[in-house]
Design a protein around this motif. Structure first.
Motif: not given
Length: 501
Positions: A65-89
């Motif tokens: 779930d998190v890995d796609g948010h660790n990658l930029d859109w043209y796949k040049a850099v990768k991060g190491s985030g382990k937690l993704l939050l999706k607030p609505k307000t």
């Protein structure tokens, strides 16, 4: 007959772009030699707190779930985030940031994740705060043309909504099918319509943002004129999430043009490009709405890799000029007259004019899909700059001489606002080629008194080169502003500002 839309609807998703490479990039922290700051690490109690606010369905810890948010859109850099939050307000964002500020957990705000400077990618284990579910259109005033919406609204969705009401967004980007308006504002995105409607500093009337300590900063003015003290929204525009998380936007939207025409020109030398641009401003005036240039290498990549037809011959340079107005016959005659004149004068060697939606769409593909095409040729060292328009071609030639046979250099961009996208393409990424490109391109830009970033921001890729465009005293003032808005520096660390030496 009114034209409903006159630009390519380029709904390129992050997922589809990832097919361009089979290899995962190395971690951003390693590639850019970054050191983790003194931030807390995520614990089970932290996850429990976030679940108490968002519920379990909007807190993500699984790698899939998190890995796609660790990658930029043209796949040049990768991060190491382990937690993704999706607030609505905004209130949920406030509760999250209040907690993170108190516990010193670092946070990376993220919208559509279409940036190219690494601004939306977590470098280490920062919490990824996605605004994608904050996607409501709040109001639209058909008298004033002011739209109010949440930060997670997709740009093209807003444009489609407005077109039904005979308005359009003042912003148009190739990534409009996936980029979010909050991210656009946070990066001060430019695009194709700046020559006509100006930058977001002029069209954004107000923002709501949540500061690092959880304060909801309400600067959501709906007035075009508001001369009451410091206009703090301008600090948020282009701050790349380092000062606050934009949650709502009020933006001035222009009336949808009743007629749109497009011309594609083939030109044999760069002096002809400059002369065409000069005459377009003089002779097309108030109906000129876009003015783009592309070199032969860029167009050849689109034709070769995407099987898109070039309706005119092969030339060293191409230009796309768009006009939009209220009288189709008048505007079409004006553009045809302009084309006839510059061809008769020998400035332009070939050209075609389109007013039909299908024709317009096919021509815009040649420009808007350049990056997509180049990604199929290999690794793209991608950057944008503001330099004097008369130096665009010299910039490309000098960088090509600098990199030699290691890469192919191509240039294209927005003539109307002195913005060149300069790309170096090679089979794969190598530190050796990067060292040839940087800092050479920034030194070159500085000598022209240009900007090292025209519209893509600084992120972590360009932060150490900010001094090529800004003095140390100005950078120190920026640091002071950062400390006022975010004393613990939890918001988007490692981005925009260089480390103090």
């Amino acid at each position: 007959m009114f034209l409903l839309s006159c630009r390519l609807l380029l709904k390129t998703t992050i997922k589809s772009q990832r097919r361009c490479y089979s290899q995962q990039p190395e971690l951003a922290s390693k590639r850019y030699n970054l050191t983790r700051g003194n931030y807390a690490s995520i614990r089970g109690s932290d996850i429990n707190f976030f679940q108490s606010i968002l519920g379990q369905t909007r807190v993500f810890t699984e790698e899939c779930d998190v890995d796609g948010h660790n990658l930029d859109w043209y796949k040049a850099v990768k991060g190491s985030g382990k937690l993704l939050l999706k607030p609505k307000t905004a209130e949920e964002v406030s509760a999250i940031l209040t907690y993170c500020n108190d516990t010193k957990l670092a946070v990376t705000p993220q919208g559509g994740n279409t940036g190219v400077s690494g601004g939306a990618i977590p470098v280490f284990d920062e919490i990824i705060l996605s605004t994608s579910q904050m996607n409501k259109i709040i109001s639209f005033d058909e008298i004033s043309g002011v739209l109010v919406c949440e930060a997670g609204c997709i740009l093209d969705t807003l444009n489609e909504y407005l077109m039904e009401k005979n308005f359009i967004m003042p912003l148009d980007l190739g990534s409009k099918g996936s980029c979010n308006i909050g991210g656009n504002v946070s990066t001060n995105a430019g695009g194709l319509r700046v020559i006509r409607y100006g930058s977001l500093h002029g069209t954004v009337l107000g923002v709501e943002a949540v500061l690092a300590n959880g304060t909801i900063m309400d600067c959501l003015s709906l007035m075009k004129k508001d001369n009451t003290g410091y206009d703090l929204k301008h600090l948020l525009i282009g701050s790349e999430g380092t000062l606050g998380v934009v949650t709502k936007v009020a933006i001035q939207c222009p009336v949808k043009p009743k007629s749109v025409q497009l011309a594609l020109f083939g030109i044999s030398n760069f002096s002809g490009v400059l002369e065409t641009f000069k005459q377009a401003k003089q002779n097309l005036g108030e109906i000129l709405s876009a003015c783009e240039y592309m070199d032969q290498t860029a167009i050849e990549s689109v034709v070769r890799n995407l099987n898109i037809r070039n309706p005119i011959g092969d030339f060293p340079f191409y230009m796309i000029i768009e006009t939009s107005g209220s009288n189709e016959q008048h505007d079409e005659e004006k553009l045809n007259t302009f084309l006839e004149k510059i061809m008769a004068d020998g400035v332009v060697q070939d050209g075609t004019v389109a007013s039909d939606y299908t024709q317009i769409r096919s021509i815009w593909e040649l420009r808007e899909r350049i990056i997509e095409a180049q990604l199929l040729d290999g690794f793209v060292y991608l950057s944008d700059f503001s330099v004097p328009v008369n130096s665009f071609d010299r910039f490309v030639h000098d960088v090509q001489n600098q990199v030699g046979d290691s890469g192919t250099v191509t240039g294209f961009g927005h003539l109307g606002d002195s913005n060149i996208h300069l790309h170096v393409i090679s089979k794969e990424y190598t530190p050796e080629l990067l060292s040839k490109i940087e800092p050479f391109v920034y030194e070159w830009t500085s000598k022209k008194r240009g900007s090292v970033s025209a519209e893509h921001g600084l992120g972590f890729k360009k932060k150490d080169y900010l001094s090529y465009s800004k003095s140390e005293s100005v950078i120190d003032l920026m640091r002071n502003v950062k400390s006022i808005f975010d004393p613990n520096h939890i918001l988007n660390p490692y981005k925009v500002l260089p480390d103090k030496k």
